[in-house]
Scaffold this motif. Structure first.
Motif, PDB file in Angstrom:
ATOM      1  N   ASP A   9       0.760  -1.237   0.030  1.00  0.00           N
ATOM      2  CA  ASP A   9       0.134   0.132   0.018  1.00  0.00           C
ATOM      3  C   ASP A   9       0.923   1.307   0.087  1.00  0.00           C
ATOM      4  O   ASP A   9       0.315   2.262  -0.251  1.00  0.00           O
ATOM      5  N   GLN A  10       2.214   1.055   0.475  1.00  0.00           N
ATOM      6  CA  GLN A  10       2.906   2.276   0.565  1.00  0.00           C
ATOM      7  C   GLN A  10       3.959   2.578  -0.563  1.00  0.00           C
ATOM      8  O   GLN A  10       4.720   3.493  -0.778  1.00  0.00           O
ATOM      9  N   VAL A  11       3.785   1.528  -1.850  1.00  0.00           N
ATOM     10  CA  VAL A  11       4.753   1.735  -2.709  1.00  0.00           C
ATOM     11  C   VAL A  11       4.133   1.497  -4.130  1.00  0.00           C
ATOM     12  O   VAL A  11       3.020   1.219  -4.507  1.00  0.00           O
ATOM     13  N   VAL A  12       4.765   1.860  -5.208  1.00  0.00           N
ATOM     14  CA  VAL A  12       4.549   1.641  -6.621  1.00  0.00           C
ATOM     15  C   VAL A  12       5.522   1.046  -7.360  1.00  0.00           C
ATOM     16  O   VAL A  12       6.625   1.333  -6.810  1.00  0.00           O
ATOM     17  N   LEU A  13       5.335   0.361  -8.303  1.00  0.00           N
ATOM     18  CA  LEU A  13       6.218  -0.562  -9.283  1.00  0.00           C
ATOM     19  C   LEU A  13       6.497   0.379 -10.448  1.00  0.00           C
ATOM     20  O   LEU A  13       5.485   0.747 -11.295  1.00  0.00           O
ATOM     21  N   ILE A  14       7.829   0.760 -10.621  1.00  0.00           N
ATOM     22  CA  ILE A  14       8.183   1.542 -11.853  1.00  0.00           C
ATOM     23  C   ILE A  14       8.676   0.761 -12.819  1.00  0.00           C
ATOM     24  O   ILE A  14       9.921   0.249 -12.459  1.00  0.00           O
ATOM     25  N   LYS A  15       8.315   0.386 -13.964  1.00  0.00           N
ATOM     26  CA  LYS A  15       9.095  -0.505 -14.989  1.00  0.00           C
ATOM     27  C   LYS A  15       9.588   0.754 -16.133  1.00  0.00           C
ATOM     28  O   LYS A  15       8.971   1.352 -16.646  1.00  0.00           O
ATOM     29  N   PHE A  84      11.207  -1.176 -10.341  1.00  0.00           N
ATOM     30  CA  PHE A  84      11.894  -0.383  -9.145  1.00  0.00           C
ATOM     31  C   PHE A  84      10.636  -0.047  -8.185  1.00  0.00           C
ATOM     32  O   PHE A  84       9.543   0.389  -8.724  1.00  0.00           O
ATOM     33  N   ILE A  85      10.767  -0.610  -7.129  1.00  0.00           N
ATOM     34  CA  ILE A  85       9.862  -0.541  -6.069  1.00  0.00           C
ATOM     35  C   ILE A  85      10.192   1.196  -5.581  1.00  0.00           C
ATOM     36  O   ILE A  85      11.221   1.211  -4.799  1.00  0.00           O
ATOM     37  N   VAL A  86       9.090   1.884  -5.332  1.00  0.00           N
ATOM     38  CA  VAL A  86       9.405   3.402  -5.044  1.00  0.00           C
ATOM     39  C   VAL A  86       8.241   3.656  -4.011  1.00  0.00           C
ATOM     40  O   VAL A  86       6.944   3.489  -4.570  1.00  0.00           O
ATOM     41  N   PRO A  87       8.689   4.492  -3.029  1.00  0.00           N
ATOM     42  CA  PRO A  87       7.585   4.929  -2.259  1.00  0.00           C
ATOM     43  C   PRO A  87       6.440   5.768  -2.900  1.00  0.00           C
ATOM     44  O   PRO A  87       6.939   6.529  -3.906  1.00  0.00           O
ATOM     45  N   VAL A  88       5.037   5.773  -2.459  1.00  0.00           N
ATOM     46  CA  VAL A  88       4.199   6.468  -3.153  1.00  0.00           C
ATOM     47  C   VAL A  88       4.571   7.946  -3.019  1.00  0.00           C
ATOM     48  O   VAL A  88       4.239   8.738  -4.104  1.00  0.00           O
ATOM     49  N   ASP A 151      10.518   4.440 -22.684  1.00  0.00           N
ATOM     50  CA  ASP A 151       9.211   4.594 -22.048  1.00  0.00           C
ATOM     51  C   ASP A 151       9.047   3.929 -20.619  1.00  0.00           C
ATOM     52  O   ASP A 151       9.912   3.350 -20.247  1.00  0.00           O
ATOM     53  N   TYR A 152       8.368   4.390 -19.874  1.00  0.00           N
ATOM     54  CA  TYR A 152       8.025   4.004 -18.489  1.00  0.00           C
ATOM     55  C   TYR A 152       6.655   3.604 -18.259  1.00  0.00           C
ATOM     56  O   TYR A 152       5.733   4.225 -18.792  1.00  0.00           O
ATOM     57  N   LEU A 153       6.487   2.751 -17.105  1.00  0.00           N
ATOM     58  CA  LEU A 153       5.268   2.519 -16.568  1.00  0.00           C
ATOM     59  C   LEU A 153       5.178   2.516 -14.824  1.00  0.00           C
ATOM     60  O   LEU A 153       5.949   1.801 -14.566  1.00  0.00           O
ATOM     61  N   VAL A 154       3.917   3.080 -14.562  1.00  0.00           N
ATOM     62  CA  VAL A 154       4.057   3.191 -12.965  1.00  0.00           C
ATOM     63  C   VAL A 154       2.708   2.117 -12.724  1.00  0.00           C
ATOM     64  O   VAL A 154       1.627   2.714 -13.255  1.00  0.00           O
ATOM     65  N   VAL A 155       2.856   1.305 -11.830  1.00  0.00           N
ATOM     66  CA  VAL A 155       1.510   0.495 -11.437  1.00  0.00           C
ATOM     67  C   VAL A 155       1.636   0.245 -10.004  1.00  0.00           C
ATOM     68  O   VAL A 155       2.653   0.413  -9.403  1.00  0.00           O
ATOM     69  N   SER A 156       0.206  -0.023  -9.480  1.00  0.00           N
ATOM     70  CA  SER A 156       0.315  -0.435  -8.057  1.00  0.00           C
ATOM     71  C   SER A 156       0.378  -1.879  -8.015  1.00  0.00           C
ATOM     72  O   SER A 156      -0.307  -2.569  -8.884  1.00  0.00           O
ATOM     73  N   VAL A 157       0.673  -2.327  -7.046  1.00  0.00           N
ATOM     74  CA  VAL A 157       0.921  -3.763  -6.689  1.00  0.00           C
ATOM     75  C   VAL A 157       0.014  -4.189  -5.688  1.00  0.00           C
ATOM     76  O   VAL A 157      -0.077  -3.749  -4.467  1.00  0.00           O
TER      77      VAL A 157
END
Length: 396
Positions: A9-15, A84-88, A151-157
């Motif tokens: 809940d505290q992170v997003v995944l950036i590809k 990469f797991i990044v804090p929200v 390109d890059y993509l930001v998604v929630s896990v």
């Protein structure tokens, strides 16, 4: 809610998706000019490798931009599932930087495609003996254009509602390894700092310590991954607070910085140091609570003894059965948890223990003085002041 979901809940995944044209083709037998009697090994024994179609330096800008994008993500996050797991809280800052990378990549791509034909010709001129094999392998500009993209993509896990228990355990295992990956990445950065900026130096500038600030910010942003991170951040904050605003850094302060960097360069010692700091904080808190309870109890007791109550004077030193009974009961436990065979760890632990002891002694002295000021003085034959104060030793 599980610990895994709390973290997710505290992170997003950036590809980050960066495609870079390799400008290479397989080297064939007919590309080689062999001397009479020469024989190539069969393909199941050895391969011929590849041939370059243009100067690799012309593609270096794309590799540089890709690595910069990865560093931006790693500055506040850690590697996870190919991304990469990044804090929200840091995601917006990261995406702004990645947008800039995308623009720079697009400009470099357009410039490269405009000069692609000239670059191939220059390569053949540089290698005239092999111009034929280069020309036969040249790709069209249209094909090269499809192989240069960023390109890059930001998604929630999140954990699916319906998921086999084995898959849940597998994902939880991956999430559980995030802190280990984080400590490993911190160690890599700290080791570079030691090798490139600190080791063997008698003095350094403030600029040389920027990696420590980046390490501190990364640990702080990902502190929810491991409970041992918070005291480490506090230790680094204490160190950064000692750095002067101007002038070179040298002497004992430089040695403390080196010790901290060497500690961070070892993931195992970093985790153990965090555990030791937590144990010391818990012990100090327990001692402070006990001292406060003793003080409250003393204030709540009657100020005058009843006339009929007998007065008994007891001196601790006169009772051999209980003298020094509890001396050192906590010291051995604390020393066992904080012990380290590493010089850097010893420097930091000695410093921490000294500061803790000084602060704790000051608190005990203040509490003792308060008791003496608040407690009434009853004069009794055969009882001296030292015996009256003996109860203060029994804080437990």
């Amino acid at each position: 809610m599980t610990q895994t979901q709390v973290i997710l809940d505290q992170v997003v995944l950036i590809k980050v998706d960066a495609t870079i044209y390799g400008a290479r083709k397989k080297l064939n037998k007919e590309d080689l000019v062999l001397a009479d009697g020469s024989k190539l090994p069969p393909e199941d024994l050895a391969s011929l490798g590849s041939k370059r179609l243009l100067d690799p330096d012309r593609l270096s800008v794309f590799n540089r931009l890709k690595k910069e994008a990865e560093r931006i993500c790693l500055r506040v996050g850690t590697r996870f599932l190919g991304g990469f797991i990044v804090p929200v809280s840091a995601a917006a800052q990261v995406t702004v930087e990645l947008d800039r990378i995308a623009r720079d990549f697009a400009l470099a791509r357009a410039e490269f495609l405009d000069g692609y034909d000239a670059a191939v010709q220059d390569w053949m001129v540089k290698h005239p003996e092999f111009a034929g094999i280069i020309e036969k392998a040249i790709d069209s500009v249209a094909l090269v254009a499809t192989r240069l993209a960023f390109d890059y993509l930001v998604v929630s896990v999140a954990l699916p509602e319906q998921m086999p228990i084995q898959e849940v355990e597998r994902l939880e295992s991956k999430i559980g390894s995030l802190s280990e990956q984080m400590f490993h990445e911190i160690a890599v950065d700290a080791n570079l700092l030691v090798e490139q900026s600190l080791l063997g130096k008698e003095q350094v500038t403030r600029n040389a310590l920027r990696p420590i600030k980046r390490i501190r910010d990364k640990l702080d942003g990902l502190s929810f991954l491991d409970h041992r991170v918070a005291p480490l951040v506090a230790t680094i904050d204490d160190l950064l607070g000692k750095i002067p605003n101007r002038g070179s850094i040298e002497g004992s302060l430089l040695q403390e910085i080196l010790a901290t960097a060497m500690l961070l360069a070892d993931p195992d010692k970093t985790r153990r140091h965090g555990e030791g700091l937590l144990a010391a904080q818990a012990l100090t808190l327990e001692t402070d609570v006990d001292a406060e309870e003793t003080l409250d109890q003393a204030e709540a007791e009657p100020s005058v003894l009843p006339a009929s109550a007998p007065v008994i004077a007891v001196t601790v030193s006169d009772n051999p059965d209980f003298t020094n009974l509890f001396d050192g009961i906590f010291d051995d436990e604390l020393e066992a948890e904080l012990a380290s065979d590493d010089w850097a760890l010893e420097v930091l632990l000695d410093k921490h223990q000294s500061e803790r002891k000084t602060g704790h002694d000051a608190d005990q002295d203040q509490a003792h003085d308060s008791d003496q000021a608040a407690a009434p003085r009853t004069v009794t034959a055969g009882v001296d002041e030292e015996a009256d104060d003996s109860d203060q030793d029994y804080w437990f």
